[in-house]
Design a protein around this motif. Structure first.
Motif, PDB file in Angstrom:
ATOM      1  N   UNK A  10       0.828  -1.204   0.000  1.00  0.00           N
ATOM      2  CA  UNK A  10       0.000   0.000   0.000  1.00  0.00           C
ATOM      3  C   UNK A  10       0.862   1.254   0.000  1.00  0.00           C
ATOM      4  N   UNK A  11       1.922   1.252   0.808  1.00  0.00           N
ATOM      5  CA  UNK A  11       2.812   2.407   0.847  1.00  0.00           C
ATOM      6  C   UNK A  11       3.526   2.621  -0.468  1.00  0.00           C
ATOM      7  N   UNK A  12       4.023   1.539  -1.051  1.00  0.00           N
ATOM      8  CA  UNK A  12       4.713   1.643  -2.341  1.00  0.00           C
ATOM      9  C   UNK A  12       3.750   2.135  -3.413  1.00  0.00           C
ATOM     10  N   UNK A  13       2.540   1.553  -3.439  1.00  0.00           N
ATOM     11  CA  UNK A  13       1.547   1.983  -4.421  1.00  0.00           C
ATOM     12  C   UNK A  13       1.153   3.439  -4.241  1.00  0.00           C
ATOM     13  N   UNK A  14       1.047   3.872  -2.974  1.00  0.00           N
ATOM     14  CA  UNK A  14       0.709   5.269  -2.707  1.00  0.00           C
ATOM     15  C   UNK A  14       1.812   6.197  -3.202  1.00  0.00           C
ATOM     16  N   UNK A  15       3.075   5.792  -2.997  1.00  0.00           N
ATOM     17  CA  UNK A  15       4.187   6.592  -3.479  1.00  0.00           C
ATOM     18  C   UNK A  15       4.187   6.715  -4.991  1.00  0.00           C
ATOM     19  N   UNK A  16       3.900   5.604  -5.661  1.00  0.00           N
ATOM     20  CA  UNK A  16       3.833   5.616  -7.125  1.00  0.00           C
ATOM     21  C   UNK A  16       2.698   6.522  -7.587  1.00  0.00           C
ATOM     22  N   UNK A  17       1.522   6.355  -6.972  1.00  0.00           N
ATOM     23  CA  UNK A  17       0.359   7.142  -7.391  1.00  0.00           C
ATOM     24  C   UNK A  17       0.583   8.635  -7.174  1.00  0.00           C
ATOM     25  N   UNK A  18       1.126   8.983  -6.012  1.00  0.00           N
ATOM     26  CA  UNK A  18       1.352  10.389  -5.728  1.00  0.00           C
ATOM     27  C   UNK A  18       2.371  10.996  -6.683  1.00  0.00           C
ATOM     28  N   UNK A  19       3.360  10.217  -7.080  1.00  0.00           N
ATOM     29  CA  UNK A  19       4.369  10.711  -8.014  1.00  0.00           C
ATOM     30  C   UNK A  19       3.800  10.895  -9.415  1.00  0.00           C
ATOM     31  N   UNK A  20       2.882  10.007  -9.798  1.00  0.00           N
ATOM     32  CA  UNK A  20       2.335  10.042 -11.154  1.00  0.00           C
ATOM     33  C   UNK A  20       1.160  11.001 -11.267  1.00  0.00           C
ATOM     34  N   UNK A  21       0.181  10.847 -10.375  1.00  0.00           N
ATOM     35  CA  UNK A  21      -1.033  11.650 -10.523  1.00  0.00           C
ATOM     36  C   UNK A  21      -1.687  12.030  -9.210  1.00  0.00           C
ATOM     37  N   UNK A  22      -1.252  11.480  -8.087  1.00  0.00           N
ATOM     38  CA  UNK A  22      -1.884  11.753  -6.798  1.00  0.00           C
ATOM     39  C   UNK A  22      -2.895  10.682  -6.436  1.00  0.00           C
ATOM     40  N   UNK A  23      -3.448  10.773  -5.238  1.00  0.00           N
ATOM     41  CA  UNK A  23      -4.464   9.821  -4.811  1.00  0.00           C
ATOM     42  C   UNK A  23      -3.938   8.680  -3.967  1.00  0.00           C
ATOM     43  N   UNK A  24      -2.704   8.788  -3.459  1.00  0.00           N
ATOM     44  CA  UNK A  24      -2.121   7.701  -2.695  1.00  0.00           C
ATOM     45  C   UNK A  24      -2.864   7.365  -1.421  1.00  0.00           C
TER      46      UNK A  24
END
Length: 249
Positions: A10-24
């Motif tokens: 979840x943390x890794x996915x949140x980091x990816x999402x926030x870097x790409x488009x937000x919503x982590x």
């Protein structure tokens, strides 16, 4: 072990999402609740986990932030600190039952705001409906929301800036990340002092979120942003439905 793996993913996915488009936050908060952490504590822990990413993003927009009026920026930071503190204190006095009732609506509204971000921004800039630029009441209100519930904060801030009539997206993103860091800083400090943060989960998620942020910067150059946005919207709607179902069962 299963919970640790869940926090890492979840943390890794949140980091990816926030870097790409937000919503982590749409990943970290539900994962913490699913692991059995009470909603109020889960919200506080999620805020701590995604907190470091705001600073790195703000530093990345350093040149754009420097172009903003210094005096206005200082007052915006003051209003952000005040609103974040009040929002954090409101969370502390909210019972888990009350917060559980509010969360589905907050998640759903934040998801809709994320899904229709471009349409909302376009409407606000062309409708002529604008607030006084750098108005303290608007910053305070949005900061209060961010201190209470971090989900969708960036989208709400961008909408506020559009109401001001700002048109430089890079400057808007820089200001958004700077204020998000300020708002989260004061609310995270409030949660830490109150002792409602689950630190093992926060540290695991925070570390993996930092790694996800670095990976997301690379992924953003490969995957279409539209695909990542679709994933975020799907996660947000799914989690909203799950929390609504729990609310009425």
């Amino acid at each position: 072990m299963s919970e640790i793996l869940l926090f890492i993913l979840a943390g890794f996915g949140a980091g990816v999402m926030n870097a790409v488009a937000g919503g982590g936050t749409f990943l970290t908060f539900p994962a913490l609740v699913f692991a059995g952490i009470p909603p109020v504590s889960a919200n506080a822990t999620s805020a701590v986990a995604v907190f470091p990413g705001y600073l790195s993003a703000a530093l990345g927009f350093g040149p754009e932030i420097k172009t903003l009026p210094r005096r206005n920026l200082i007052w915006a930071v003051v209003a952000g600190l005040a609103g974040g503190l009040v929002g954090g204190l409101l969370l502390l006095v909210s019972s888990n039952d009350l917060f559980s009732m509010i969360v589905p609506f907050l998640l759903f509204v934040a998801t809709l705001a994320f899904a229709f971000q471009k349409q909302i921004s376009a409407f606000l800039t062309t409708s002529g409906w604008q607030l006084t630029p750098w108005g303290l009441p608007g910053i305070f209100t949005v900061s209060l929301y961010g201190g209470y519930f971090n989900g969708g904060l960036g989208i709400v801030l961008l909408a506020l800036f559009a109401l001001w009539g700002m048109g430089n997206l890079n400057a808007m993103n820089g200001l958004k990340n700077a204020l998000s860091f300020v708002i989260s800083a004061i609310s995270v400090a409030t949660f830490a002092i109150a002792g409602i943060v689950s630190w093992p989960a926060a540290l695991i998620m925070g570390a993996s979120a930092i790694a996800g942020g670095f990976a997301g910067a690379r992924i953003a150059k490969i995957l279409p942003v539209a695909l990542m946005r679709a994933v975020i919207i799907l996660v947000g709607l799914t989690m909203s439905a799950v929390f609504f179902a729990c609310l009425f069962t």
